[in-house]
Scaffold this motif. Structure first.
Motif, PDB file in Angstrom:
ATOM      1  N   GLN A 167      11.490 -11.799  -1.282  1.00 20.82           N
ATOM      2  CA  GLN A 167      12.241 -12.326  -0.162  1.00 20.82           C
ATOM      3  C   GLN A 167      12.538 -11.204   0.833  1.00 20.82           C
ATOM      4  N   VAL A 168      12.941 -11.591   2.042  1.00 20.94           N
ATOM      5  CA  VAL A 168      13.339 -10.609   3.052  1.00 20.94           C
ATOM      6  C   VAL A 168      14.509  -9.781   2.525  1.00 20.94           C
ATOM      7  N   ASP A 169      14.459  -8.471   2.771  1.00 14.08           N
ATOM      8  CA  ASP A 169      15.461  -7.480   2.339  1.00 14.08           C
ATOM      9  C   ASP A 169      15.262  -7.019   0.898  1.00 14.08           C
ATOM     10  N   ASP A 170      14.267  -7.574   0.200  1.00 12.98           N
ATOM     11  CA  ASP A 170      13.970  -7.066  -1.146  1.00 12.98           C
ATOM     12  C   ASP A 170      13.310  -5.696  -1.037  1.00 12.98           C
ATOM     13  N   VAL A 171      13.597  -4.837  -2.018  1.00  9.58           N
ATOM     14  CA  VAL A 171      12.968  -3.516  -2.083  1.00  9.58           C
ATOM     15  C   VAL A 171      11.765  -3.599  -3.003  1.00  9.58           C
ATOM     16  N   ILE A 172      10.592  -3.180  -2.499  1.00 11.52           N
ATOM     17  CA  ILE A 172       9.328  -3.343  -3.227  1.00 11.52           C
ATOM     18  C   ILE A 172       8.737  -1.972  -3.524  1.00 11.52           C
ATOM     19  N   LYS A 173       8.268  -1.784  -4.743  1.00 13.18           N
ATOM     20  CA  LYS A 173       7.617  -0.533  -5.116  1.00 13.18           C
ATOM     21  C   LYS A 173       6.161  -0.531  -4.645  1.00 13.18           C
ATOM     22  N   VAL A 174       5.668   0.649  -4.332  1.00 10.85           N
ATOM     23  CA  VAL A 174       4.255   0.791  -3.955  1.00 10.85           C
ATOM     24  C   VAL A 174       3.385   0.311  -5.111  1.00 10.85           C
ATOM     25  N   GLY A 175       2.416  -0.547  -4.807  1.00  9.09           N
ATOM     26  CA  GLY A 175       1.509  -1.052  -5.838  1.00  9.09           C
ATOM     27  C   GLY A 175       1.909  -2.409  -6.383  1.00  9.09           C
ATOM     28  N   GLU A 176       3.130  -2.885  -6.074  1.00  4.45           N
ATOM     29  CA  GLU A 176       3.549  -4.196  -6.560  1.00  4.45           C
ATOM     30  C   GLU A 176       2.888  -5.301  -5.737  1.00  4.45           C
TER      31      GLU A 176
ATOM     32  N   PRO B 246       0.825  -1.218   0.000  1.00  2.00           N
ATOM     33  CA  PRO B 246       0.000   0.000   0.000  1.00  2.00           C
ATOM     34  C   PRO B 246       0.853   1.259   0.000  1.00  2.00           C
ATOM     35  N   GLN B 247       0.208   2.398  -0.291  1.00  2.00           N
ATOM     36  CA  GLN B 247       0.886   3.688  -0.213  1.00  2.00           C
ATOM     37  C   GLN B 247       1.246   3.977   1.234  1.00  2.00           C
ATOM     38  N   MET B 248       2.544   4.226   1.508  1.00  2.00           N
ATOM     39  CA  MET B 248       3.005   4.400   2.880  1.00  2.00           C
ATOM     40  C   MET B 248       3.171   5.855   3.292  1.00  2.00           C
ATOM     41  N   GLY B 249       3.150   6.764   2.357  1.00  2.52           N
ATOM     42  CA  GLY B 249       3.354   8.174   2.683  1.00  2.52           C
ATOM     43  C   GLY B 249       3.442   8.993   1.419  1.00  2.52           C
ATOM     44  N   GLU B 250       3.374  10.306   1.584  1.00  3.16           N
ATOM     45  CA  GLU B 250       3.327  11.215   0.439  1.00  3.16           C
ATOM     46  C   GLU B 250       4.552  11.080  -0.447  1.00  3.16           C
ATOM     47  N   SER B 251       5.738  10.916   0.165  1.00  3.00           N
ATOM     48  CA  SER B 251       6.969  10.885  -0.610  1.00  3.00           C
ATOM     49  C   SER B 251       7.597   9.497  -0.634  1.00  3.00           C
ATOM     50  N   VAL B 252       6.875   8.477  -0.196  1.00  2.00           N
ATOM     51  CA  VAL B 252       7.416   7.123  -0.130  1.00  2.00           C
ATOM     52  C   VAL B 252       6.973   6.349  -1.360  1.00  2.00           C
ATOM     53  N   ALA B 253       7.961   5.889  -2.147  1.00  2.00           N
ATOM     54  CA  ALA B 253       7.644   5.161  -3.374  1.00  2.00           C
ATOM     55  C   ALA B 253       7.980   3.686  -3.267  1.00  2.00           C
ATOM     56  N   GLU B 254       8.719   3.300  -2.223  1.00  2.00           N
ATOM     57  CA  GLU B 254       9.118   1.914  -2.083  1.00  2.00           C
ATOM     58  C   GLU B 254       9.375   1.603  -0.614  1.00  2.00           C
ATOM     59  N   ALA B 255       9.485   0.317  -0.309  1.00  2.00           N
ATOM     60  CA  ALA B 255       9.743  -0.110   1.062  1.00  2.00           C
ATOM     61  C   ALA B 255      10.552  -1.398   1.024  1.00  2.00           C
ATOM     62  N   THR B 256      11.211  -1.688   2.142  1.00  2.00           N
ATOM     63  CA  THR B 256      12.012  -2.906   2.253  1.00  2.00           C
ATOM     64  C   THR B 256      11.238  -3.948   3.045  1.00  2.00           C
ATOM     65  N   LEU B 257      11.147  -5.145   2.495  1.00  4.68           N
ATOM     66  CA  LEU B 257      10.488  -6.252   3.193  1.00  4.68           C
ATOM     67  C   LEU B 257      11.415  -6.754   4.298  1.00  4.68           C
ATOM     68  N   THR B 258      10.973  -6.667   5.534  1.00  5.18           N
ATOM     69  CA  THR B 258      11.840  -7.053   6.658  1.00  5.18           C
ATOM     70  C   THR B 258      11.502  -8.428   7.242  1.00  5.18           C
TER      71      THR B 258
END
Length: 462
Positions: A63-72, A9-21
């Motif tokens: 996988q853990v530590d992968d960087v994921i784009k918002v909407g993927e 999901p969208q995590m914030g106004e300027s956040v385009a990606e997140a790391t799976l922990t």
């Protein structure tokens, strides 16, 4: 049975990606509605991502530590649903049978040709990356394939991630540097050189262009480590914060204004009512909600501080959403946001501040509670600092630092004359983006806050 795709999901106004922990569910596990499936982390917050449906986890795409784009799509959940109506299915089958092989042959041939072409273009790259001895996240591989970067070339890129991994910023920086070098080569003019000979000889030869000077590749400086020194790697959040701080300084033209404020009346008023307030509301009344109320008033009076700059356009924000920087136990900072702060009374502001501060320290904030801020306040006085020069939280254009309240000797003006007295005073430090906020507006904004605090009504009831 049908399948549901669980996306980031969208995590914030300027956040385009997140790391799976962390994966909280294994393939085959049963998942309830709103049950957390995995944990992600951004530079702003660590958060669990819940399921929107009930069902069984059948696929994990990262996988853990992968960087994921918002909407993927991160996971696929199988849910119980109505089967397709048999009569509709039968009619569809009959319709397909009515198409002769001769009619379908041309379309099939075209499709097979296109599929073969795609396979030919992608198989080589996929096989090449599968032979990589170095770890590359799916995002980095996708960027490399899109930009035509071979595995051999990718291996030469220095990584700034965990254990030297190549991050998104590393490869994008490499691509940008590569494009700049190509553009420089294209701009080198051809230098005509006259052939030695008679004065009347006008024939010329084209001299080979000079090779552009290559910029030295910026690698991390290797510092000497003496015996007994401790090497502490930056945490994931620490690295992200460091990146965003540098990005903010290079983006905004930071200017600061400082003003000293006499808050004696305010301090005395709070001391008078704080015990009755806590008994009645079950909440402590700190100075923070009082200062946030003053900031909300100032933002309403000076709306051109409540803006963002996007390219050559200014976005004037309708809502006043004030972020308050909160220190975490590990030393990092997070900025929960109080939405529509100008619409809250003192009781509502105090409860919002205490709730967000407590959950921030317990790492229990929701993604929606750290996004859409339009202005930020940080309390450097908590640590005894008199004033500071805070860095703007992008894409905002201003941030206010609250200094420590101290008892100071001061000149007090009265109709009978001036005298020296002990007053409670503090400094307000306002950092603002000089690209869009001039000195006059920046100064008027902080003066409005100071006047609001100095003229505090000692008889105010809440």
């Amino acid at each position: 049975m049908s399948k549901f795709e669980l996306k980031l999901p969208q995590m914030g106004e300027s956040v385009a990606e997140a790391t799976l922990t962390t994966w909280l569910k294994e393939v085959g596990d049963t998942i309830d509605l709103d049950e957390a499936v995995f944990e992600i982390a951004t530079d702003k917050v660590d958060s669990e991502v819940p399921s929107e449906v009930e069902g069984t986890l059948v696929e994990r795409r990262f996988q853990v530590d992968d960087v994921i784009k918002v909407g993927e799509v991160v996971a696929v959940i199988e849910i119980e649903g109505e089967t397709t109506d048999t009569s509709q299915s039968d009619s569809a089958d009959n319709a397909v049978e009515n198409i002769t092989e001769a009619e379908a042959a041309p379309a099939v041939a075209v499709l097979e040709k296109e599929v073969a072409a795609v396979r030919e273009r992608t198989t080589g790259l996929k096989q090449e990356f599968s032979e990589a001895k170095r770890f590359y996240s799916p995002l980095v591989k996708n960027i490399a394939q899109k930009e035509g970067i071979s595995l051999e070339e990718l291996d030469t890129i220095p990584g700034t991630g965990n254990e030297g991994r190549v991050t998104k910023n590393d490869i994008l920086g490499y691509v940008a540097s590569k494009m700049d070098t190509q553009q420089e080569k294209a701009k080198v003019p051809e230098v005509p050189k006259q052939v030695a000979g008679t004065a009347s000889d006008t024939s010329v030869l084209t001299e080979k262009p000079m090779e552009p000077k290559k910029e030295p590749q910026q690698n991390p400086v290797n510092l000497s480590v003496a015996q007994g020194d401790e090497v502490i790697p930056l945490s994931r959040m620490g690295k992200l914060i460091a990146h965003h701080m540098i990005e903010s300084v290079s983006t905004s033209a930071h200017v600061q204004s400082f003003i000293e404020v006499d808050v004696t009346n305010l301090v005395n008023w709070r001391n008078k009512i704080k015990q009755s307030f806590e008994s009645r509301e079950g909440e402590k009344l700190t100075f923070t909600p009082i200062f946030l109320e003053a900031v909300a008033v100032a933002l309403k009076k000076h709306p051109m501080i409540n803006i963002s700059l996007q390219g050559d356009k200014v976005i004037k924000k309708k809502n006043i959403n004030i972020g308050m920087a909160a220190a975490l136990p590990d030393g990092n900072l997070i900025v929960p946001v109080i939405k529509n702060a100008d619409q809250l009374n003192m009781v509502g502001m105090a409860k919002a501040v205490n709730d967000l501060a407590t959950r921030a320290r317990n790492n229990a904030l929701k993604p929606d509670e750290i996004k859409d801020g339009t202005y930020t306040v940080t309390n450097v006085g908590t640590f005894g600092s008199v004033f500071g020069t805070p860095i703007i939280n992008q894409p905002q254009v201003g941030i206010l630092a609250l200094g420590a309240i101290r008892k100071m000797p001061a000149v007090i003006e009265t109709p009978e004359g001036d005298f020296i007295g002990v007053r409670s005073k503090m400094f307000l430090s306002h950092s603002y983006d000089h690209r869009v906020v001039n000195g006059a507006l920046g100064g008027m904004f902080i003066k409005t806050i100071a006047q609001y605090l100095e003229e505090w009504d000692m008889n105010r009831e809440i």
